[in-house]
Every structure is written in structure tokens, then in C-alpha cells.
Design a protein around this motif. Structure first.
Motif, PDB file in Angstrom:
ATOM      1  N   THR A 251       3.115  14.380  -8.953  1.00 44.97           N
ATOM      2  CA  THR A 251       4.095  15.468  -8.934  1.00 44.97           C
ATOM      3  C   THR A 251       5.048  15.474 -10.123  1.00 44.97           C
ATOM      4  O   THR A 251       5.473  16.541 -10.565  1.00 44.97           O
ATOM      5  CB  THR A 251       4.939  15.396  -7.650  1.00 44.97           C
ATOM      6  N   GLU A 252       5.390  14.299 -10.635  1.00 46.33           N
ATOM      7  CA  GLU A 252       6.412  14.224 -11.685  1.00 46.33           C
ATOM      8  C   GLU A 252       5.850  13.952 -13.078  1.00 46.33           C
ATOM      9  O   GLU A 252       6.395  14.420 -14.067  1.00 46.33           O
ATOM     10  CB  GLU A 252       7.433  13.122 -11.347  1.00 46.33           C
ATOM     11  N   LEU A 253       4.773  13.191 -13.138  1.00 43.25           N
ATOM     12  CA  LEU A 253       4.281  12.734 -14.440  1.00 43.25           C
ATOM     13  C   LEU A 253       2.961  13.374 -14.856  1.00 43.25           C
ATOM     14  O   LEU A 253       2.484  13.146 -15.968  1.00 43.25           O
ATOM     15  CB  LEU A 253       4.133  11.201 -14.426  1.00 43.25           C
ATOM     16  N   ALA A 254       2.370  14.166 -13.957  1.00 47.46           N
ATOM     17  CA  ALA A 254       1.140  14.918 -14.262  1.00 47.46           C
ATOM     18  C   ALA A 254       0.071  14.036 -14.901  1.00 47.46           C
ATOM     19  O   ALA A 254      -0.522  14.372 -15.925  1.00 47.46           O
ATOM     20  CB  ALA A 254       1.464  16.107 -15.180  1.00 47.46           C
ATOM     21  N   ASP A 255      -0.175  12.892 -14.281  1.00 51.88           N
ATOM     22  CA  ASP A 255      -1.193  11.965 -14.780  1.00 51.88           C
ATOM     23  C   ASP A 255      -2.186  11.714 -13.643  1.00 51.88           C
ATOM     24  O   ASP A 255      -2.029  10.782 -12.846  1.00 51.88           O
ATOM     25  CB  ASP A 255      -0.534  10.654 -15.220  1.00 51.88           C
ATOM     26  N   ALA A 256      -3.214  12.557 -13.573  1.00 50.81           N
ATOM     27  CA  ALA A 256      -4.176  12.493 -12.471  1.00 50.81           C
ATOM     28  C   ALA A 256      -4.938  11.170 -12.449  1.00 50.81           C
ATOM     29  O   ALA A 256      -5.224  10.628 -11.373  1.00 50.81           O
ATOM     30  CB  ALA A 256      -5.152  13.655 -12.567  1.00 50.81           C
ATOM     31  N   ALA A 257      -5.269  10.645 -13.626  1.00 51.64           N
ATOM     32  CA  ALA A 257      -6.048   9.407 -13.691  1.00 51.64           C
ATOM     33  C   ALA A 257      -5.290   8.248 -13.044  1.00 51.64           C
ATOM     34  O   ALA A 257      -5.855   7.467 -12.272  1.00 51.64           O
ATOM     35  CB  ALA A 257      -6.386   9.071 -15.142  1.00 51.64           C
ATOM     36  N   ARG A 258      -4.007   8.154 -13.351  1.00 48.39           N
ATOM     37  CA  ARG A 258      -3.218   7.063 -12.759  1.00 48.39           C
ATOM     38  C   ARG A 258      -2.921   7.320 -11.286  1.00 48.39           C
ATOM     39  O   ARG A 258      -2.830   6.384 -10.484  1.00 48.39           O
ATOM     40  CB  ARG A 258      -1.930   6.851 -13.549  1.00 48.39           C
ATOM     41  N   ALA A 259      -2.770   8.582 -10.925  1.00 49.21           N
ATOM     42  CA  ALA A 259      -2.600   8.914  -9.503  1.00 49.21           C
ATOM     43  C   ALA A 259      -3.827   8.439  -8.727  1.00 49.21           C
ATOM     44  O   ALA A 259      -3.706   7.821  -7.661  1.00 49.21           O
ATOM     45  CB  ALA A 259      -2.401  10.414  -9.330  1.00 49.21           C
ATOM     46  N   MET A 260      -5.021   8.704  -9.269  1.00 44.53           N
ATOM     47  CA  MET A 260      -6.270   8.262  -8.633  1.00 44.53           C
ATOM     48  C   MET A 260      -6.293   6.745  -8.484  1.00 44.53           C
ATOM     49  O   MET A 260      -6.663   6.216  -7.431  1.00 44.53           O
ATOM     50  CB  MET A 260      -7.472   8.720  -9.457  1.00 44.53           C
TER      51      MET A 260
ATOM     52  N   ALA B 169       0.834  -1.210   0.000  1.00 49.30           N
ATOM     53  CA  ALA B 169       0.000   0.000   0.000  1.00 49.30           C
ATOM     54  C   ALA B 169       0.865   1.254   0.000  1.00 49.30           C
ATOM     55  O   ALA B 169       0.584   2.222  -0.728  1.00 49.30           O
ATOM     56  CB  ALA B 169      -0.911   0.000   1.222  1.00 49.30           C
ATOM     57  N   LYS B 170       1.910   1.266   0.801  1.00 51.78           N
ATOM     58  CA  LYS B 170       2.802   2.433   0.864  1.00 51.78           C
ATOM     59  C   LYS B 170       3.453   2.700  -0.483  1.00 51.78           C
ATOM     60  O   LYS B 170       3.617   3.857  -0.892  1.00 51.78           O
ATOM     61  CB  LYS B 170       3.869   2.224   1.941  1.00 51.78           C
ATOM     62  N   HIS B 171       3.781   1.624  -1.196  1.00 53.54           N
ATOM     63  CA  HIS B 171       4.418   1.815  -2.501  1.00 53.54           C
ATOM     64  C   HIS B 171       3.407   2.237  -3.570  1.00 53.54           C
ATOM     65  O   HIS B 171       3.754   2.997  -4.483  1.00 53.54           O
ATOM     66  CB  HIS B 171       5.195   0.567  -2.908  1.00 53.54           C
ATOM     67  N   HIS B 172       2.155   1.775  -3.447  1.00 51.51           N
ATOM     68  CA  HIS B 172       1.112   2.302  -4.344  1.00 51.51           C
ATOM     69  C   HIS B 172       0.946   3.802  -4.095  1.00 51.51           C
ATOM     70  O   HIS B 172       0.765   4.581  -5.042  1.00 51.51           O
ATOM     71  CB  HIS B 172      -0.217   1.589  -4.104  1.00 51.51           C
ATOM     72  N   GLN B 173       1.014   4.188  -2.845  1.00 49.79           N
ATOM     73  CA  GLN B 173       0.923   5.618  -2.498  1.00 49.79           C
ATOM     74  C   GLN B 173       2.099   6.382  -3.096  1.00 49.79           C
ATOM     75  O   GLN B 173       1.927   7.488  -3.634  1.00 49.79           O
ATOM     76  CB  GLN B 173       0.899   5.776  -0.978  1.00 49.79           C
ATOM     77  N   ASN B 174       3.301   5.790  -3.025  1.00 48.08           N
ATOM     78  CA  ASN B 174       4.481   6.428  -3.619  1.00 48.08           C
ATOM     79  C   ASN B 174       4.320   6.591  -5.134  1.00 48.08           C
ATOM     80  O   ASN B 174       4.708   7.617  -5.705  1.00 48.08           O
ATOM     81  CB  ASN B 174       5.740   5.600  -3.318  1.00 48.08           C
ATOM     82  N   ILE B 175       3.752   5.568  -5.776  1.00 50.78           N
ATOM     83  CA  ILE B 175       3.515   5.649  -7.222  1.00 50.78           C
ATOM     84  C   ILE B 175       2.516   6.760  -7.528  1.00 50.78           C
ATOM     85  O   ILE B 175       2.705   7.553  -8.461  1.00 50.78           O
ATOM     86  CB  ILE B 175       3.002   4.300  -7.767  1.00 50.78           C
ATOM     87  N   ALA B 176       1.451   6.825  -6.726  1.00 47.85           N
ATOM     88  CA  ALA B 176       0.444   7.877  -6.920  1.00 47.85           C
ATOM     89  C   ALA B 176       1.082   9.256  -6.830  1.00 47.85           C
ATOM     90  O   ALA B 176       0.782  10.152  -7.628  1.00 47.85           O
ATOM     91  CB  ALA B 176      -0.659   7.742  -5.869  1.00 47.85           C
ATOM     92  N   GLU B 177       1.977   9.431  -5.870  1.00 49.59           N
ATOM     93  CA  GLU B 177       2.644  10.726  -5.691  1.00 49.59           C
ATOM     94  C   GLU B 177       3.556  11.045  -6.870  1.00 49.59           C
ATOM     95  O   GLU B 177       3.686  12.205  -7.268  1.00 49.59           O
ATOM     96  CB  GLU B 177       3.420  10.725  -4.375  1.00 49.59           C
ATOM     97  N   LEU B 178       4.181  10.012  -7.453  1.00 54.20           N
ATOM     98  CA  LEU B 178       5.001  10.232  -8.644  1.00 54.20           C
ATOM     99  C   LEU B 178       4.136  10.692  -9.816  1.00 54.20           C
ATOM    100  O   LEU B 178       4.496  11.618 -10.550  1.00 54.20           O
ATOM    101  CB  LEU B 178       5.751   8.947  -9.020  1.00 54.20           C
ATOM    102  N   TYR B 179       2.987  10.029  -9.997  1.00 54.89           N
ATOM    103  CA  TYR B 179       2.081  10.442 -11.074  1.00 54.89           C
ATOM    104  C   TYR B 179       1.537  11.846 -10.809  1.00 54.89           C
ATOM    105  O   TYR B 179       1.266  12.601 -11.740  1.00 54.89           O
ATOM    106  CB  TYR B 179       0.931   9.453 -11.213  1.00 54.89           C
TER     107      TYR B 179
END
Length: 292
Positions: A131-140, A119-129
Motif C-alpha cells: 500500500t505504501e511502497l508499491a513494491d509487489a516483489a517484496r510484498a510477495m 508471521a503477523k509482522h511479516h504480513q504487516n510488512i507485506a501490506e506496507l510494501y
């Protein structure tokens, strides 16, 4: 820096040689496994030297080599750890590759039943999308998966943190029903906790604004429900603002709407999310002259 990079490259070459010799017939008979262990050590040393030289892509690659060797050896935890180490390096130069490494780590952790770590790593991925990749859909998508795993492990606070981010993005993307459901759910759970009870007004306020983006009547009914659930909400500035906004929308009063928001903002600063929602609500006055 150049010296560290040179040493790292030499260690990478040395690791390759050790792996090649471990695959030969004689190597498999005489110490093949020890050669692999030596290769792992060379890769790890190389990775740290690359880090010292700020060669982040090369460092990430070296950690990935180690992770793959651990996977072949069946040492799952070590493999996952090295994929995470690789991701940390790639974050500095290649966010997409950082995501890829974290997904490999997550697969291992979920297979091991370590859902809190996953779960923590899914959260880290969401934060990358985010802040860095500007992909709101994948962050969600990843905030939602993180919340699901956190809830399964009874980490309610961590789950709610991810859900609030999900709701924020859902509302911004005009998925108001989803946002409302989350805000109301967290508001209700907050009311059951004496330490979190006061924060319920914020979630009710956010939900009410989402309702206003869709329909005035539903917003009115929602506010009534919220006051029934949490009588103190009726006396909050947030509740009073929502009621004022409903009144100004019904009267098609742009100036009154603007003044109500300005007065609230002078005391409690409205962030970008609130501003976006309020602009959308105000736009209804111009777009829907027969709104009332």
C-alpha cells in the motif's frame, strides 16, 4: 502541540545525560543500572509526548532508543515490543523505517520461538510494501514468509489469507504456475471443510483463468479436473464462463468473448484482478491468429 514537543525534547536530553552518567566509573559503582532504567522512562515519556505532538519520526526514534536499551539489558520481549511501537509511529511518516523496525522485532520474536507473532509482522510488512511502497516483489516475499510461519503454527486460515495475496500478485506478475499451485491447493483444502466448501469455486475459477493466460488445452484439462474434484463446480456461472471463453478463443471470436464477460460482470462484478487476467486472455485472439 509545541509545548509537548518541547517537553519531549527536554526528556530526550535528560535521558542522554542519565546514560552518560551510568557509563562513568562512579556511575557503574553507584546505581548505574538505575540510571539506565530512568533513561528508559524518560525516552518512553518523550515518545508519548512526541506522539501527542504528532512528531512521528521523533516518537519512532525515542521508541528505538528504548528498544536498544532493552536489547543490551537482555529483555528481549520488551525490546521487540518497542520496535513494534516505533514501527507504528514510522508508518505515518517513513514506511521504509517502519519496515526496518518490524524486521528487528521479527528477528527477536523468531529467536524466542514466537512464530505466530513474527508471521503477523511479516504480513504487516507485506501490506506496507503493497500500500505504501508499491513494491509487489517484496510484498510477495513477506506474504510467503508469513504464510510459512502461520502454517508451521497450524494457523491455516491466516496462512491461506497470505497465500491468496501471494497468488494474486504472482498471477499479476505472470508467474502463473505459482498462482495456479496456490489456488488449487486452497481449493482442495476448502473442499475438506463444510463451511469453506462453497468458496472452492472462486479458487478454481481463478486457477482456470491463470491456465487460460498460458494455454487453452491445459485450461480445458484443469476444468475437467475441477469438476471431478467438485461436481457442483460444473453448474456454477464461473465454470460456464470459462468454458465459453475457451470456445470463443478457439473460434477467434472477439465479440463473443467480450459479450460473455459482460454478461457475467452484469451479475457478479469483476474486480481489477479479474479484469487484468481477462484482458490478457482476450489479447491472445489478436496476438495469436492461429490459436485454434
Amino acid at each position: 502541540m509545541a509545548d509537548n514537543e518541547q517537553k519531549a525534547m527536554q526528556l530526550m536530553a535528560e535521558a542522554e545525560k542519565k546514560l552518560s552518567s551510568s557509563k562513568s566509573f562512579l556511575g557503574s559503582l553507584f546505581g548505574g543500572s538505575s540510571k539506565v532504567e530512568e533513561a528508559v522512562d524518560c525516552y518512553l515519556r518523550a515518545a508519548n509526548l512526541f506522539k501527542m505532538a504528532k512528531k512521528w519520526a521523533q516518537a519512532g526514534q525515542a521508541f528505538c532508543h528504548v528498544a536498544q536499551l532493552h536489547l543490551k539489558a537482555g529483555t528481549q520481549h520488551d525490546a521487540a515490543t518497542n520496535f513494534v511501537d516505533a514501527s507504528t509511529c514510522y508508518k505515518k511518516c517513513d514506511p521504509n523505517e517502519a519496515v526496518s523496525c518490524l524486521l528487528k522485532a521479527i528477528e527477536i520474536y523468531t529467536n524466542m520461538g514466537r512464530f505466530t507473532v513474527a508471521a503477523k509482522h511479516h504480513q504487516n510488512i507485506a501490506e506496507l510494501y503493497e500500500t505504501e511502497l508499491a513494491d509487489a516483489a517484496r510484498a510477495m516475499q513477506h506474504y510467503e514468509q508469513a504464510a510459512d510461519y502461520f502454517r508451521g503454527e497450524e494457523s491455516i486460515s491466516a496462512a491461506n489469507k497470505c497465500l491468496l495475496k501471494l497468488a494474486q500478485y504472482a498471477a499479476t506478475a505472470e508467474h502463473y504456475d505459482k498462482a495456479i499451485q496456490i489456488y488449487e491447493q486452497i481449493a482442495k483444502s476448502s473442499l475438506d471443510n463444510s463451511l469453506l466448501k462453497y468458496s472452492a469455486k472462486e479458487y478454481m475459477f481463478r486457477a482456470a483463468l491463470c491456465h487460460l493466460c498460458v494455454d487453452i488445452l491445459n485450461a480445458q484439462h484443469a476444468v475437467e479436473r475441477y469438476c471431478g474434484m467438485y461436481p457442483a463446480f460444473a453448474d456454477t456461472r464461473e465454470c460456464k464462463l470459462v468454458k465459453e471463453l475457451i470456445e470463443h478463443l478457439e473460434e477467434q471470436n472477439v465479440d463473443g468473448f467480450t459479450e460473455a464477460v459482460k454478461t457475467y460482470d452484469s451479475i457478479s462484478r469483476l474486480d481489477q484482478w479479474y479484469t487484468t487476467m481477462l484482458v490478457r486472455i482476450k489479447k491472445q485472439i489478436n496476438d495469436n491468429p492461429e490459436l485454434c
